[in-house]
Design a protein around this motif. Sequence first.
Motif, PDB file in Angstrom:
ATOM      1  N   SER A 207      39.477  39.744  52.755  1.00 22.43           N
ATOM      2  CA  SER A 207      39.623  39.546  51.807  1.00 22.43           C
ATOM      3  C   SER A 207      41.386  38.633  52.076  1.00 22.43           C
ATOM      4  CB  SER A 207      40.203  40.534  50.558  1.00 22.43           C
ATOM      5  OG  SER A 207      41.307  41.012  51.030  1.00 22.43           O
ATOM      6  N   GLN A 208      41.798  37.997  51.327  1.00 20.16           N
ATOM      7  CA  GLN A 208      42.762  36.968  51.524  1.00 20.16           C
ATOM      8  C   GLN A 208      43.650  36.446  50.232  1.00 20.16           C
ATOM      9  OE1 GLN A 208      42.264  32.357  51.936  1.00 20.16           O
ATOM     10  NE2 GLN A 208      44.378  32.140  52.918  1.00 20.16           N
ATOM     11  N   ASP A 209      45.059  36.565  49.454  1.00 16.90           N
ATOM     12  CA  ASP A 209      45.675  36.574  48.433  1.00 16.90           C
ATOM     13  C   ASP A 209      46.745  35.098  48.450  1.00 16.90           C
ATOM     14  OD1 ASP A 209      48.788  36.977  50.519  1.00 16.90           O
ATOM     15  OD2 ASP A 209      48.565  38.877  49.992  1.00 16.90           O
ATOM     16  N   THR A 210      47.803  34.543  47.648  1.00 15.70           N
ATOM     17  CA  THR A 210      48.270  33.509  47.447  1.00 15.70           C
ATOM     18  C   THR A 210      49.066  33.444  48.600  1.00 15.70           C
ATOM     19  OG1 THR A 210      49.137  34.470  45.710  1.00 15.70           O
ATOM     20  CG2 THR A 210      47.636  33.569  44.831  1.00 15.70           C
TER      21      THR A 210
ATOM     22  N   ASP B 274      42.612  38.492  39.645  1.00 18.49           N
ATOM     23  CA  ASP B 274      44.438  37.920  39.766  1.00 18.49           C
ATOM     24  C   ASP B 274      45.803  39.014  39.648  1.00 18.49           C
ATOM     25  OD1 ASP B 274      46.462  36.031  39.382  1.00 18.49           O
ATOM     26  OD2 ASP B 274      46.701  36.523  37.625  1.00 18.49           O
ATOM     27  N   ASP B 275      45.010  40.557  39.733  1.00 19.83           N
ATOM     28  CA  ASP B 275      46.029  41.909  39.722  1.00 19.83           C
ATOM     29  C   ASP B 275      46.174  42.236  40.903  1.00 19.83           C
ATOM     30  OD1 ASP B 275      43.176  42.322  40.240  1.00 19.83           O
ATOM     31  OD2 ASP B 275      42.372  43.546  38.676  1.00 19.83           O
ATOM     32  N   GLY B 276      45.817  41.695  41.880  1.00 16.21           N
ATOM     33  CA  GLY B 276      46.107  42.337  43.706  1.00 16.21           C
ATOM     34  C   GLY B 276      45.014  42.818  43.950  1.00 16.21           C
ATOM     35  N   THR B 277      43.730  43.282  43.410  1.00 16.02           N
ATOM     36  CA  THR B 277      42.815  44.202  44.096  1.00 16.02           C
ATOM     37  C   THR B 277      41.736  43.104  44.462  1.00 16.02           C
ATOM     38  OG1 THR B 277      41.740  44.184  41.569  1.00 16.02           O
ATOM     39  CG2 THR B 277      43.520  46.054  42.387  1.00 16.02           C
ATOM     40  N   VAL B 278      40.395  43.793  44.948  1.00 15.94           N
ATOM     41  CA  VAL B 278      39.340  43.580  44.864  1.00 15.94           C
ATOM     42  C   VAL B 278      38.558  44.545  44.682  1.00 15.94           C
ATOM     43  CG1 VAL B 278      37.280  42.948  46.530  1.00 15.94           C
ATOM     44  CG2 VAL B 278      39.359  42.123  46.789  1.00 15.94           C
ATOM     45  N   ALA B 279      37.636  44.020  43.625  1.00  8.15           N
ATOM     46  CA  ALA B 279      36.572  45.272  42.596  1.00  8.15           C
ATOM     47  C   ALA B 279      35.446  45.405  43.744  1.00  8.15           C
ATOM     48  CB  ALA B 279      36.585  44.868  41.616  1.00  8.15           C
ATOM     49  N   ILE B 280      34.611  46.434  43.828  1.00 12.42           N
ATOM     50  CA  ILE B 280      33.805  46.281  44.933  1.00 12.42           C
ATOM     51  C   ILE B 280      33.034  47.010  43.060  1.00 12.42           C
ATOM     52  CG2 ILE B 280      32.190  46.951  46.181  1.00 12.42           C
ATOM     53  CD1 ILE B 280      34.121  45.823  47.304  1.00 12.42           C
TER      54      ILE B 280
ATOM     55  N   ARG C 211      28.443  48.402  37.444  1.00 14.98           N
ATOM     56  CA  ARG C 211      30.020  50.126  37.951  1.00 14.98           C
ATOM     57  C   ARG C 211      30.296  49.495  38.758  1.00 14.98           C
ATOM     58  NH1 ARG C 211      28.697  54.626  40.661  1.00 14.98           N
ATOM     59  NH2 ARG C 211      26.845  53.635  40.991  1.00 14.98           N
ATOM     60  N   GLN C 212      31.823  50.043  38.648  1.00 17.59           N
ATOM     61  CA  GLN C 212      32.895  50.014  39.986  1.00 17.59           C
ATOM     62  C   GLN C 212      33.067  51.103  40.804  1.00 17.59           C
ATOM     63  OE1 GLN C 212      36.765  48.718  38.230  1.00 17.59           O
ATOM     64  NE2 GLN C 212      37.559  48.214  40.026  1.00 17.59           N
ATOM     65  N   VAL C 213      32.758  50.574  41.644  1.00 19.30           N
ATOM     66  CA  VAL C 213      32.255  52.084  43.015  1.00 19.30           C
ATOM     67  C   VAL C 213      33.717  51.895  43.660  1.00 19.30           C
ATOM     68  CG1 VAL C 213      29.908  52.059  42.572  1.00 19.30           C
ATOM     69  CG2 VAL C 213      31.382  50.005  44.448  1.00 19.30           C
ATOM     70  N   ALA C 214      34.537  50.931  43.469  1.00 19.03           N
ATOM     71  CA  ALA C 214      35.607  51.220  44.844  1.00 19.03           C
ATOM     72  C   ALA C 214      36.435  50.084  44.094  1.00 19.03           C
ATOM     73  CB  ALA C 214      35.302  50.936  46.033  1.00 19.03           C
ATOM     74  N   THR C 215      37.764  50.265  44.827  1.00 17.63           N
ATOM     75  CA  THR C 215      38.625  48.842  44.616  1.00 17.63           C
ATOM     76  C   THR C 215      39.819  49.005  45.162  1.00 17.63           C
ATOM     77  OG1 THR C 215      39.362  50.040  41.619  1.00 17.63           O
ATOM     78  CG2 THR C 215      41.370  48.491  43.018  1.00 17.63           C
ATOM     79  N   LEU C 216      39.840  47.942  46.020  1.00 13.94           N
ATOM     80  CA  LEU C 216      40.567  47.661  47.449  1.00 13.94           C
ATOM     81  C   LEU C 216      42.232  47.072  47.029  1.00 13.94           C
ATOM     82  CD1 LEU C 216      37.551  45.806  49.213  1.00 13.94           C
ATOM     83  CD2 LEU C 216      37.778  48.057  48.716  1.00 13.94           C
ATOM     84  N   GLU C 217      42.635  48.471  47.674  1.00 13.15           N
ATOM     85  CA  GLU C 217      44.646  47.724  47.086  1.00 13.15           C
ATOM     86  C   GLU C 217      45.562  48.109  48.353  1.00 13.15           C
ATOM     87  OE1 GLU C 217      44.400  50.103  42.722  1.00 13.15           O
ATOM     88  OE2 GLU C 217      44.675  51.225  44.584  1.00 13.15           O
TER      89      GLU C 217
END
Length: 588
Positions: A351-354, A311-317, A325-331
């Motif tokens: 990825s798709q947003d609202t 919901d924060d607008g990102t895709v976390a890897i 362990r988070q290795v990347a954030t797709l913004e």
Amino acid sequence: MFSIDDPAESQHPSPLLSSITQSAPALPWEVIETAIDLCSGDNATLCALALTCSQLHPRSLLVLFTNVDIHSQKQLKQLYDAVQAKPHLQPVVKSLSFSWDDVSPFPLLSILPGLRDVTFKRISSVIRDDSQLPLLTIRDASFQTETIFLRFLSAFPNIENFTCERLSSQSHTPLGDLHLPCRPKLRALNNALLTYPAHRALLTVPGGPVLNVRSTISWSDEIRRLFRPFGEKWAMAEDVRSSCKPGHDSGITALVISSDGRWVATASEDSIIILWDARETCISQEWFAHNGEVWDLAFSPDGRRLASAGDDGTVAIWDISGSSRQVATLEGHPASVIDCTWSSDGRYIASQDTDSLVRLWDGQTFQPLPLDGANKTTYVKPLFSPDSQWLLFHERRGCGVWNVVSRTYLALRLQLEGKNKYPITAAFNPSSTNVAVGYDNGIIRVWDLANSGEPLLLQAYEPLWVRDVAFSPGGQLLLSASDDKTIKVWDARTGGLVQSLEGHEDQVRTACFSPCGKYIASASDDSTVRVWRTSDGSCLATLSDHGSWVEYVAFTPDGTMLWSAVHNGTVLGRRLKDIIPDDTRIVD
């Protein structure tokens, strides 16, 4: 609510202070610490002091983290991230206060070994450590539910003697007394169990509260910790006949299974991802993933990484090969991300947003990739074909597939009629030659990508929604689930109706074929999962213990397990041979 727990510590620099600041202070330590202590409870001033001077920073930080009051899920996530990034702060936290109704504090509590005082707001009693750890006693406390009481246990991972007296729930049902024996007795039992020939334990607790926890450690986890090396050698599970069902504290938003069948991952509106052992049906890991809801999940093909849409607008890897362990954030999305998917070759993430905007990412470097020539929006979840060649797009007035290799767009012939014509769900066949789309007016369209001509048109449920579509493993059959309470099985080549599976008492949200193709599982708003035989459409089993409408159902890749996720947060995994033991067609 910020103070120094032990006044004696304020007479000299603490180890934390000494490790951070080695140079002699311009002012005496006593002056520095007294000044900071006077600001206890004033977070803004303490933060300003920590940022103003390197000599004020360590003590200010220590006071800030000693006693923490959480007011929101965002603050909880910030604290969790801070103590994960700086593990030396974990034992600093001595007191934690939060509102249980507003905040789900797990798995934070289980990583704070120094925690001595926990206040559950909106629960009638303040729970505190009456004696010095590792001894803990709780007396005359009232909890909202038994589950909340059991969650409390994970806040004290180092206790050796734990006594509960005169506990009750808000329903006024006494929880009884509970006493965990001291460590010498545990060592003796540990040694005795190691000599026993069996290597599997089923844990039951007669009487008193049910010792299984939603969204936190279970008794099998606790036994593994206390009984070493017994806990490392044996496989353990709870007796689910007397346990509450494990899962999330809020509605489930995603359930996915890794391609090797080892892991099941679930996401929820509670901001938490839970990673399950698919065969042992127990929680392996759980962690806070986003500031806000987690809307979707996708495994990498090798099962070592997990993508989450937030919901924060990102895709976390996340790397899940060890501890998460988070290795990347797709913004780059301008709105909340609600869908994500990983191509089967691992090279791409979509990825798709609202706002229905689709973005494409490199699945190895996690850098954004262009979508030249393709529609940038879609009304259905982004979907890669099984051969990773095509990516489906479907807007209101157009439909097509984008070739991710040649970067060309193939428009599919589409003529929409009537008022309701929004795409709801889609699926490729296993050979990636056909794609089926279900609509909100009961229509299903099936395109042959080789000629992209007029689609095969199936009038399934006029005028009700088609909730789900799926091809059989061989591609000959297509199933559809709908609001008319049925699952229909079609000939994928001719469009002829093969079976209509009837028995659900409310809309069917999702359905799928087993990997062998012999069975169909369906999940419904009538709070049941049903298992059907594909060949004759007979219902082999009805699972009615979910307690709320069932959002997801899925088989593991080897077909031995069936997993379901419920709106109330419950997640259940079952062995198929236990569901339909009398069916001679099942293969062990």
